[in-house]
Design an enzyme around this catalytic site. Structure first.
Site, PDB file in Angstrom:
ATOM      1  N   GLY A  21       0.820  -1.224   0.000  1.00  0.00           N
ATOM      2  CA  GLY A  21       0.000   0.000   0.000  1.00  0.00           C
ATOM      3  C   GLY A  21       0.848   1.265   0.000  1.00  0.00           C
ATOM      4  O   GLY A  21       2.082   1.205  -0.046  1.00  0.00           O
ATOM      5  N   ARG A  48      -3.855 -11.345  -3.457  1.00  0.00           N
ATOM      6  CA  ARG A  48      -3.705 -10.705  -4.764  1.00  0.00           C
ATOM      7  C   ARG A  48      -2.271 -10.242  -5.046  1.00  0.00           C
ATOM      8  O   ARG A  48      -1.800 -10.269  -6.177  1.00  0.00           O
ATOM      9  CB  ARG A  48      -4.652  -9.495  -4.792  1.00  0.00           C
ATOM     10  CG  ARG A  48      -4.980  -8.906  -6.121  1.00  0.00           C
ATOM     11  CD  ARG A  48      -6.226  -7.990  -5.998  1.00  0.00           C
ATOM     12  NE  ARG A  48      -6.249  -7.252  -4.722  1.00  0.00           N
ATOM     13  CZ  ARG A  48      -5.729  -6.031  -4.552  1.00  0.00           C
ATOM     14  NH1 ARG A  48      -5.161  -5.397  -5.540  1.00  0.00           N
ATOM     15  NH2 ARG A  48      -5.804  -5.431  -3.358  1.00  0.00           N
ATOM     16  N   CYS A 138      -2.780   9.880  11.370  1.00  0.00           N
ATOM     17  CA  CYS A 138      -1.786  10.797  10.783  1.00  0.00           C
ATOM     18  C   CYS A 138      -2.025  12.261  11.152  1.00  0.00           C
ATOM     19  O   CYS A 138      -1.082  13.042  11.259  1.00  0.00           O
ATOM     20  CB  CYS A 138      -1.727  10.629   9.274  1.00  0.00           C
ATOM     21  SG  CYS A 138      -3.319  10.679   8.442  1.00  0.00           S
ATOM     22  N   SER A 168      -3.123  12.067   0.060  1.00  0.00           N
ATOM     23  CA  SER A 168      -2.609  10.732   0.357  1.00  0.00           C
ATOM     24  C   SER A 168      -3.082  10.218   1.712  1.00  0.00           C
ATOM     25  O   SER A 168      -2.873   9.046   2.022  1.00  0.00           O
ATOM     26  CB  SER A 168      -1.080  10.714   0.293  1.00  0.00           C
ATOM     27  OG  SER A 168      -0.545  11.591   1.253  1.00  0.00           O
ATOM     28  N   GLY A 169      -3.721  11.076   2.522  1.00  0.00           N
ATOM     29  CA  GLY A 169      -4.389  10.577   3.725  1.00  0.00           C
ATOM     30  C   GLY A 169      -5.481   9.594   3.360  1.00  0.00           C
ATOM     31  O   GLY A 169      -5.881   8.769   4.177  1.00  0.00           O
ATOM     32  N   HIS A 262       0.384  16.631   5.782  1.00  0.00           N
ATOM     33  CA  HIS A 262      -0.706  17.336   6.439  1.00  0.00           C
ATOM     34  C   HIS A 262      -0.157  18.595   7.109  1.00  0.00           C
ATOM     35  O   HIS A 262       0.957  18.586   7.631  1.00  0.00           O
ATOM     36  CB  HIS A 262      -1.318  16.460   7.545  1.00  0.00           C
ATOM     37  CG  HIS A 262      -2.111  15.292   7.040  1.00  0.00           C
ATOM     38  ND1 HIS A 262      -2.430  15.104   5.726  1.00  0.00           N
ATOM     39  CD2 HIS A 262      -2.662  14.246   7.716  1.00  0.00           C
ATOM     40  CE1 HIS A 262      -3.151  13.997   5.599  1.00  0.00           C
ATOM     41  NE2 HIS A 262      -3.295  13.447   6.790  1.00  0.00           N
TER      42      HIS A 262
END
Lengths: 357, 357
Positions: A21, A48, A138, A168-169, A262
């Site tokens: 991820g 997967r 985050c 991207s959070g 952030h």
């Protein structure tokens, strides 16, 4: 729950669950950069992704599918997977002998699971009756290192937080959606001085409104009294990490068209009087903090400065003109590094030290 | 200073000073849309723009150069020019018989110049010993209509404000700079999940850091104790408009990559207890406010919704879980319309009514 390495082992073994991820990818580069405290590193992901080959510490590793057996022989397992996957699999990893460091929301508010930021409450790693340690959200992580340092000297009473959260959070899909939208609006004539991106941004599954040339006051899901899960995490996690169950915290979380890092505008009120210079001095020395606060030369942190770095960047430190006990600050933190992968790795390293004692 | 129309005149004459700028352009379309209370409308700009032809109220008008004589016969002059131009020319316009409505910072804190928001303090237009009325800064204007309405019922005690300010707050050069930067970063491979736009955004004269894929915690110039002029305007102007010289106000002003429409996260504390429903009900009825607050269906204001409209949009209304006297809100307002041209036009219309009585 005390634990020892297998007889003959010199270094503990580590599993990275969710290795493929957005956070997992950053984790592999962080593991390659930091002091090498680990024996075997095993990459685990969904079936997967099994068989995929990824680089870590200069070696090519083959991803194995998530299964109970995948945790056999693992001392510490870091999880970067959705809440429901952690909820199911963290206890399985524990039952196979691993200590779990989990970056999902599944266990963060469980009173039997510590929530740890190594610069703030490292000792809490030892109190882990379930064998699980949680990594904070985050957004909380983008300010809590600096707030912890200020709290030690001035004693926090209240936090008012407004966030400027990166795409991207929301993981890789968030990054992809913003990139796509930026390409769609670039060079288009959007009317004189308007930001009307509705005409060009039609597909938008990740965010509840267009994000390019816009800001969206929504992150997470709806919880009590109109607050979002993200806003309540800032409140509840800050209280738990600081060990201050009555700390007043109000947050408004807003997504901005930034890919990663952030930012937060924080109005912090303390029990004691603060000075601007005193706060700057303290933050300049605080572990994990980079102070960039030179407004005379227009120097202050932006996401663009903080991205890819480990520190919590702090600037625009000001004492409220109306309250000698309040500070206004602006902070930036890479949400994929300190906000996720780095803090998880730091917690795991505390465990590595404990295991090799 | 009382004033009457020339004998025989039925409608007052209006001058638009700075007709060719970003706000001036919006002003001409606003004058074309609103009830037609004006006789002659004269467009004034720098000598460079003189002779230019612009449309207003369906007529083609020729821009005349700024000069003392340009104000002869003018009843009301609206100024949208830099501070130093207003400081010099507003008194000249007054000496030629005009009442000035000024949208610069030149006179806003002058105790002899009222600072007016027609929904909040319309009567202050009458107290104008210098013949000048000031229009507030766009950031203050993006929240003050809603705050004024809440203040009437609950009595404000403190405001903590974090802004999400659009590029057009820096005028046409701000819009152009952001458009250019967005085109430069679109489709570029900026590295995995980073927002590093430094490599592609080199020219950047308007903002002190890249704005595309970034946020910049700076607007205005440096003032006392690390605060910017923009942050102190939010404080000082809110106090003056509300007639509350001791109101506690802390602001952090941040530029975001949005073309037009400022947003604000506001944490407002009152003398009286508030309820979420009570605040929503009040805001739904308040003049100049559009409430969009349906989080169950992910409905809340974004700049994209508010741009091109007249209202202050309010959503995400929540009562702080830790304080029955505090509300968290998210607001959006078109900084070129209500934030500048519209409010100026509304003040001028109050004068038109007064002059034709």
């Amino acid at each position: 729950m005390s634990k020892k390495l297998k007889k003959g082992a010199k270094k503990p073994t580590l599993a990275v669950v969710g290795a493929t991820g957005a956070v997992g990818t950053v984790m592999l580069s962080i593991l390659s950069e930091r002091k090498d405290v680990w024996g075997e590193i095993r990459l685990i992901a969904s079936a997967r992704s099994a068989g995929k080959k990824l680089m870590c510490r200069g070696e090519e590793l083959t991803v194995v599918a998530l299964s109970p057996e995948a945790f056999d022989g693992i001392d510490v397992a870091m999880f970067d997977v959705p809440d429901e996957v952690s909820a199911e699999w963290a206890p399985i990893a524990v039952s196979r002998g691993a200590i779990v460091v989990d970056n999902s929301g599944a266990f963060r508010m469980d009173p039997k699971v510590p929530l740890v930021v190594p610069e703030v409450n490292p000792k809490d790693t030892k109190k882990r009756p379930k064998g699980i340690i949680s990594n904070p959200n985050c957004t909380t992580l983008s300010m809590i290192v600096a707030m912890g340092a200020l709290n030690k000297k001035y004693q926090l009473k209240e936090l008012v937080v407004a966030s400027y959260q990166a795409a991207s959070g929301a993981g890789q899909p968030g990054i992809d959606a913003l990139r796509e939208q930026i390409s769609a609006v670039a060079g288009k004539n959007l009317g004189e001085a308007t930001s009307d991106v509705r005409t060009v941004v039609t597909k938008n599954d990740v965010f509840p409104a267009p994000l390019a040339l816009n800001v969206v006051p929504w992150a997470g899901s709806l919880k009590e009294d109109g607050y979002t899960s993200e806003e309540l995490k800032v409140r509840n996690e800050s209280r738990k990490i600081l060990g201050m169950p009555r700390l007043k915290v109000s947050a408004t979380c807003v997504r901005v068209p930034v890919l990663t890092t952030h930012s937060l505008a924080v109005h912090a009120t303390f029990k004691n009087e603060v000075t601007r210079k005193g706060a700057q001095k303290l933050l300049a020395k605080a572990a994990g903090v980079t102070l960039l606060d030179d407004p005379e030369n227009k120097k202050f942190p932006t996401p663009n400065d903080a991205v890819g770095t480990d520190a919590t960047w702090v600037g625009r430190v000001r004492r409220s003109p109306d309250d000698k006990k309040s500070l206004d600050l602006f902070l930036c933190g890479d949400n994929l590094r300190k906000g996720a992968a780095l803090n998880t790795a730091q917690i795991a390293e505390l465990l590595a030290v404990e295991l090799t004692k």
